[in-house]
Design an enzyme around this catalytic site. Structure first.
Site, short mmCIF file in Angstrom:
data_model
loop_
_atom_site.label_atom_id
_atom_site.label_comp_id
_atom_site.label_asym_id
_atom_site.label_seq_id
_atom_site.Cartn_x
_atom_site.Cartn_y
_atom_site.Cartn_z
N HIS A 149 1.10 -1.31 -0.08
CA HIS A 149 -0.15 0.25 -0.01
C HIS A 149 0.49 0.80 -0.09
O HIS A 149 1.93 1.63 0.96
CB HIS A 149 -0.39 -0.05 1.05
CG HIS A 149 -1.69 1.17 1.16
ND1 HIS A 149 -1.09 2.41 2.10
CD2 HIS A 149 -2.55 1.67 0.95
CE1 HIS A 149 -2.14 3.25 2.35
NE2 HIS A 149 -2.54 2.39 1.30
N ASN A 150 0.44 2.05 -0.40
CA ASN A 150 1.33 3.61 -0.88
C ASN A 150 3.15 3.24 -1.22
O ASN A 150 3.95 3.87 -0.45
CB ASN A 150 0.99 4.27 0.14
CG ASN A 150 -0.41 5.30 0.15
OD1 ASN A 150 -0.85 4.93 -0.42
ND2 ASN A 150 -0.15 5.84 1.01
N HIS B 102 1.73 11.41 -2.29
CA HIS B 102 0.29 11.45 -1.61
C HIS B 102 -0.35 12.31 -1.27
O HIS B 102 -0.05 13.14 -0.24
CB HIS B 102 0.85 10.89 0.03
CG HIS B 102 -0.37 10.23 1.03
ND1 HIS B 102 -1.65 8.97 0.57
CD2 HIS B 102 -1.07 10.30 2.47
CE1 HIS B 102 -2.97 8.63 1.27
NE2 HIS B 102 -2.22 8.88 2.55
N ASP C 146 0.11 6.70 -6.75
CA ASP C 146 -1.05 7.41 -6.89
C ASP C 146 -0.23 8.96 -7.56
O ASP C 146 0.46 9.39 -7.30
CB ASP C 146 -0.82 7.97 -5.63
CG ASP C 146 -1.73 8.33 -4.17
OD1 ASP C 146 -3.16 8.41 -5.35
OD2 ASP C 146 -1.98 8.35 -3.52
N GLU D 279 1.64 -0.08 -5.81
CA GLU D 279 0.73 1.08 -5.82
C GLU D 279 0.84 1.97 -5.92
O GLU D 279 2.02 2.95 -5.45
CB GLU D 279 -0.11 1.15 -4.53
CG GLU D 279 -1.54 2.12 -4.21
CD GLU D 279 -2.21 3.05 -3.74
OE1 GLU D 279 -2.71 3.53 -3.41
OE2 GLU D 279 -1.95 2.48 -2.14
N GLU E 229 -4.17 4.85 -8.49
CA GLU E 229 -5.16 5.42 -8.12
C GLU E 229 -5.14 6.77 -8.44
O GLU E 229 -4.00 7.78 -8.42
CB GLU E 229 -4.81 5.97 -6.70
CG GLU E 229 -5.77 6.21 -5.47
CD GLU E 229 -5.76 6.70 -4.56
OE1 GLU E 229 -5.90 7.45 -3.94
OE2 GLU E 229 -5.65 5.31 -3.65
#
Length: 761
Positions: free
Chosen positions: A320-321, A365, A352, A350, A399
């Protein structure tokens, strides 16, 4: 040169020294031992000459450092601290602060944990290659040392440090210093007794054979002696038949006389014993320290599972992230974070994505102070490092917050950089009805994201799209402030939409809706709170949903410190992409590392059959009868530990008081934790001999974690080391357990010794 056991010097034995150093005549090793000038680079203006040199132990790199007031200092670090090497201007620092003309002269030392990278430049490309090749050889050879060799390496290095005046002798004062170095606190009388026992020449110092005698006394393993004595029934030695009986009855291995003879041939150190087809005590100790004597089943160190099942039939190691090196609010974003995750066989990362300056999309982020990294640079790094440790497919979870123009550039980078490795249309010529397998997708990249139309359009070359907008990702909506929670529509570039094939993101509207309305390739992401609620209230429905589709779980946005949730309940519900913050060392990451340790550490683990069969009515919260209920009794005897590290290396008198805790994680009925008493002032060879019993109902879902802690009466215990693995990969019998740091790196000399038995009740 004379060495311990071969002469009089307190130095690393030649066989070890040159095993670590890749060979006496290796030109790269000789180059490192002579040392040389390198330019250390921190910025465009901060570029300093430093002299670097490999120390005689072939394990420590030494260099000069110029601190404030222009005072020269020497610094050193262990080769053990190095995670990996990067050749060329590959690091963010070198890429930014050096011209492309010096590409071949540059290299970076990447450290484990959060220690800053060392960006270096050699005088020419040949010297740069020698530094990189030499260090990589030493790292590789150190990894291949047996546990016994690592142990000797560590002890003798401690002896060398204790020899303050470098006279290759050991006084009583130096002996006491050495004992504290190796984590033992003894009173002065006991130290004097040991010294007197070894000082045969009454010279007031130990040298040569006297040091060897001291070493033998120190490393004597009483527990191994006892086991050997109980099994060696042939003139005080262990015959091939004795060894076979030990393997069958104690180790519970399915072996034959051929296997016993192979072990003697492989590990017996005494030629006379080998000719008699016997195993001496030394040979037995050597065998016990090899992978055959380890807790992890050696067969599981390679890919051993069926890799031809549909992709959704596997747990998939997921991050994640991934771009973050620290917390979610102000920590740095970095391509290095992707490398570290991929090198740990993470198979879902991931990205973003946001609009950046000069029309270039960036990754960071959103709505926070975390730094930004170029999307293009991340894709290049992923391409370079995706398949270094595993050939199985990598999923890029997008994302997307970008405008259409920058989305088109994202699609261009994905297609141009990843090339044929990018899955941009379904495999085969017909519309698929199920996922391809990890085997089908070897060395391939899958894009997870939004898509404007159904997948059959990709096969029919149907470019007509009624709408160019989609709802934003569920996780993106979760990250907004409370007053902005409503999901918004975003415009989606057709070019980006078209490369989403097997992982189309859709909102979850219930299990019935998913069953009736969603295609197999349409997958949902669940915030941890929602996923845990579904796992608790609708476990069987969730498991059945995951037999047909993929599910991704992600940590709550409130975890601004990048902490993690327990992944086990999510695996129990059959969820495949259980994303954790890889950058955060934690119990949850230890469990994740243990889950993906077997099957060649490939990042894919085949789910149990009862999580794949549509007829299954398995519910992890209840003990209903079925093929999944296989009740076992698990007996664990914690016998001893060896060479636990000091936690406070700056304080010589700081000796650990170790205890061992065993933790089981699985279905609620199987969760348990039990621990030994603590032992005062002995981290070198503490012995417990304590037995514990666990009841296990679903062994196929159980994870076993060993934790060694330093007991403290006034505050929380400190972690010394840990190790986690699935119960299905545990070998029965007398086994050594390696120990890892909080960050999951191997502590080279430390270990536990246990006896394990998984039996029917």
């Amino acid at each position: 040169e004379k060495c311990l056991g071969l002469g009089t010097s307190i130095k690393l034995p030649l066989y070890l020294r040159y095993k670590v150093g890749a060979g006496r005549g290796d030109p790269d090793l000789q180059f490192l031992l002579l040392g040389g000038e390198l330019i250390k680079i921190r910025s465009r203006s901060w570029k300093k000459n430093r002299f670097f040199k490999l120390q005689e132990d072939c394990k420590t790199l030494w260099y000069e450092s110029h601190k404030i007031f222009k005072r020269k200092q020497t610094c050193e670090f262990s080769i053990d601290d190095i995670d990996y090497m990067r050749k060329g201007r590959q690091s963010e620092g070198l890429n930014k602060h050096t011209p492309s003309s010096v590409e071949g002269q540059c290299f970076t030392i990447i450290f484990k944990g959060r220690k800053k990278n060392l960006d270096l430049m050699a005088a020419n490309e040949d010297e740069a290659n020698k530094w990189v090749n030499g260090l990589e050889k030493i790292m590789s050879n150190m990894l291949n040392l047996s546990q016994q060799q690592k142990s000797e390496h560590w002890i003798i290095n401690c002896m060398r440090k204790a020899d303050k005046n470098d006279d290759n002798k050991m006084t009583l004062k130096e002996l006491k210093h050495f004992l504290r170095q190796v984590n033992i606190e003894v009173d002065d009388t006991y130290a004097a007794d040991i010294f007197k026992q070894c000082d045969k020449s009454n010279s007031g110092s130990l040298e040569g054979s006297e040091i060897k005698h001291f070493y033998d006394l120190l490393t004597y393993r009483e527990e191994i002696d006892v086991i050997y004595g109980q099994c060696a029934h042939t003139d005080g030695q262990m015959s091939a038949e004795d060894l076979l009986n030990f393997l069958l009855n104690e180790q519970r291995e399915q072996v034959s006389m051929v296997d016993a003879l192979k072990l003697i041939e492989k590990y017996e150190v005494d030629e006379t014993a080998k000719q008699k087809k016997c195993m001496s005590k030394d040979g037995f100790l050597m065998y016990m320290h090899q992978e055959e004597g380890s807790i992890l089943n050696p067969a599981h160190k390679q890919v051993y599972q069926d890799m031809h099942q549909p992709l959704n039939h596997y747990y998939i190691s997921s991050s994640h992230n991934t771009y973050l090196m620290a917390d979610q609010l102000k920590g740095p974003s970095s391509t290095e974070a992707y490398i570290k995750a991929l090198m740990k066989s993470c198979r879902c990362v991931e990205l973003d994505c946001w609009d950046g300056a000069n029309g270039e999309p960036v990754i960071y982020h959103g709505y926070t102070l975390t730094s930004k990294v170029l999307f293009r640079d991340v894709i290049k790094v992923i391409k370079d490092y995706a398949f270094k440790t595993s050939d199985y497919p990598v999923i890029l979870s997008l994302e997307n917050h970008c405008t259409v123009d920058q989305q088109k550039l994202m699609a261009h980078y994905l297609i141009s950089i990843l090339g044929d490795a990018l899955v941009s249309k379904p495999l085969g010529n017909n519309m698929p009805t199920n996922f391809p397998s990890p085997e089908d997708l070897k060395q391939k990249f899958l894009i997870k994201g939004k898509r404007l139309n159904k997948l059959d359009a990709a096969l029919n070359n149907n470019s007509f799209i009624e709408e160019d907008t989609v709802s934003e990702e569920d996780e993106a909506a979760d990250c907004k402030e409370n007053d902005q929670k409503a999901k918004t529509k975003i415009k989606l570039a057709k070019e980006l939409s078209n490369i989403v094939i097997y992982c189309k993101s859709v909102h979850f509207s219930g299990f019935e809706h998913a069953k009736e309305m969603q295609a197999f390739y349409e997958m949902s992401s669940f915030k941890e709170s929602k996923a845990f609620h579904l796992a608790e209230t609708s476990a069987t429905a969730y498991i059945n949903h995951n037999m047909d589709k993929l599910s991704r779980i992600y940590p709550s946005g409130s975890r601004t410190d990048s902490s993690n949730y327990n992944p086990v309940p999510m695996w129990n519900a059959g969820c495949q992409i259980v994303a954790l913050n890889f950058q955060t060392p934690s119990k949850e990451m230890h469990i994740n590392q243990g889950r993906f340790l077997p099957n060649g550490a490939s990042g894919y683990i085949l789910k149990p059959e009862f999580q794949r069969s549509l007829s299954s009515q398995f519910d992890p919260s209840v003990l209903t009868k079925g093929p999944w209920l296989k009740k076992k009794t698990f007996n664990v005897m914690v016998i001893s530990a060896q060479q636990l590290p000091k936690l406070n290396k700056d304080k010589e008198n700081s000796i650990v008081d170790p205890l061992v805790r065993m933790e089981l994680y699985g279905v609620p009925a199987d969760n348990a934790s039990k621990e030994t008493h603590y032992i005062n002032n002995n981290g070198f060879n503490p012995m417990w001999n304590e037995t514990f019993v666990f009841d296990v109902h679903f062994p196929e879902l159980a994870m076993l974690r060993f934790v060694v802690e330093d007991y403290d009466t006034t505050s929380q215990n400190d972690l010394i080391g840990q190790y986690c693995l699935p119960l299905t990969s545990v070998q029965s019998g007398y086994r050594h357990i390696p120990l890892l740091t909080k960050r999951g790196d191997l502590i080279s000399s430390a270990g536990l010794f246990v006896h394990l038995m998984l039996i029917d009740p």
